[in-house]
Design a protein around this motif. Structure first.
Motif, PDB file in Angstrom:
ATOM      1  N   THR A 185      26.644 -19.784 -15.916  1.00 16.87           N
ATOM      2  CA  THR A 185      26.386 -18.424 -15.753  1.00 16.87           C
ATOM      3  C   THR A 185      26.942 -17.362 -16.929  1.00 16.87           C
ATOM      4  N   GLN A 186      26.130 -16.571 -16.988  1.00 16.89           N
ATOM      5  CA  GLN A 186      26.715 -15.567 -18.046  1.00 16.89           C
ATOM      6  C   GLN A 186      26.560 -14.166 -17.507  1.00 16.89           C
ATOM      7  N   ARG A 187      27.548 -13.264 -17.479  1.00 20.42           N
ATOM      8  CA  ARG A 187      27.815 -12.000 -16.985  1.00 20.42           C
ATOM      9  C   ARG A 187      27.276 -10.811 -18.011  1.00 20.42           C
TER      10      ARG A 187
ATOM     11  N   LYS B  72      20.930 -14.149 -11.161  1.00 17.48           N
ATOM     12  CA  LYS B  72      21.612 -14.663  -9.998  1.00 17.48           C
ATOM     13  C   LYS B  72      21.423 -13.907  -8.682  1.00 17.48           C
TER      14      LYS B  72
ATOM     15  N   GLU C 201      22.169 -16.881 -14.531  1.00 15.19           N
ATOM     16  CA  GLU C 201      21.974 -18.476 -14.471  1.00 15.19           C
ATOM     17  C   GLU C 201      21.201 -18.878 -15.360  1.00 15.19           C
TER      18      GLU C 201
ATOM     19  N   THR D  21      24.374 -10.822 -13.635  1.00 12.46           N
ATOM     20  CA  THR D  21      24.996 -12.212 -13.829  1.00 12.46           C
ATOM     21  C   THR D  21      23.955 -13.131 -14.004  1.00 12.46           C
TER      22      THR D  21
END
Length: 246
Positions: free
Chosen positions: A157-159, A230, A212, A210
């Motif tokens: 994941t990356q915000r 996400k 994925e 967020t």
């Protein structure tokens, strides 16, 4: 006014554009392509400064990049770019990256112009008034659709942060590739070089989202990647990468 059919920029590979092997990163090449596309569009009076007052903005829809050799730290490269065709919604632009007359990489992109308020794509004839040139194409076909994943071998994941945004207020297209690369194992990245990249941009990622990042191996050193918002599950970007052992 006489317009340049082919736009040329020279770049030097800086330390902050290089990897552990002192080679330019694939994301650096995409940044150079983006900068030169911007420069040529401005020269053709089709750039940000010309479209923004009309409530319009360029959005990258598809991209292909074939890398033969990554330039080294301090190496000087020449990037050539030109419009390579247009369709009802797509305006196509190709690229050639070389050093000392040796071709290092070839690229092709497909762009759309959207109405900023309604986020709706515009027909090319509504903003593209240039005479049609006899356009060279670096690949036989324009960039097509990347296949959908049928499963995921890994997920991370990356915000979305402020530094990921561009002038249009959404995640810059180069960041999607950066997110994918950062999701791959360290040992794999040290031992392999990307040789082929295809990207489809499907929706905008915004501040606070967020994301994925899902990856699936589909062949020897060949992968599909999908970036999805996400919880909502809508797909933002789809990629195909091919690598070689170094």
């Amino acid at each position: 006014m006489s317009f340049k059919r082919i736009w040329t920029d020279d770049y030097a590979i800086h330390s902050y554009e290089s990897d552990l092997n002192a080679k330019a990163t694939p994301t650096a090449l995409l940044q150079f392509m983006q900068e030169s596309a911007w420069n040529h569009a401005e020269h053709l009076q089709l750039g940000f400064s010309h479209l923004a007052p009309k409530g319009l903005a360029w959005v990258l829809a598809r991209l292909s990049l074939k890398i033969t050799t990554l330039p080294k730290w301090h190496e000087k490269i020449t990037l050539e770019t030109w419009p390579s065709g247009r369709e009802r919604l797509f305006a196509h632009r190709d690229f050639r990256i070389s050093s000392l007359d040796k071709v290092l990489a070839l690229g092709s992109t497909s762009w759309i112009v959207i109405d900023i308020e309604r986020r709706r794509p515009q027909r090319t004839e509504s903003y593209f008034q240039l005479d049609q040139w006899d356009a060279e194409r670096v690949f036989p076909q324009f960039t097509g659709k990347v296949p959908q994943l049928t499963g995921a071998d890994s997920t991370s994941t990356q915000r979305v942060k402020f530094s990921h945004l561009d002038v249009n207020g959404h995640v810059n297209n180069v960041k999607y590739l950066e997110f994918v690369i950062d999701s791959l194992p360290y040992d794999f990245l040290v031992e392999h070089q990307m040789t082929s990249l295809e990207m489809n941009f499907l929706a905008e990622a915004l501040y606070g989202d967020t994301i994925e990042i899902k990856s699936q191996e589909i062949g020897h050193l060949s992968y599909l990647h999908s970036l999805q918002r996400k919880h909502k599950g809508d797909e933002l970007c789809r990629l195909k990468t091919i690598w070689r052992k170094i």
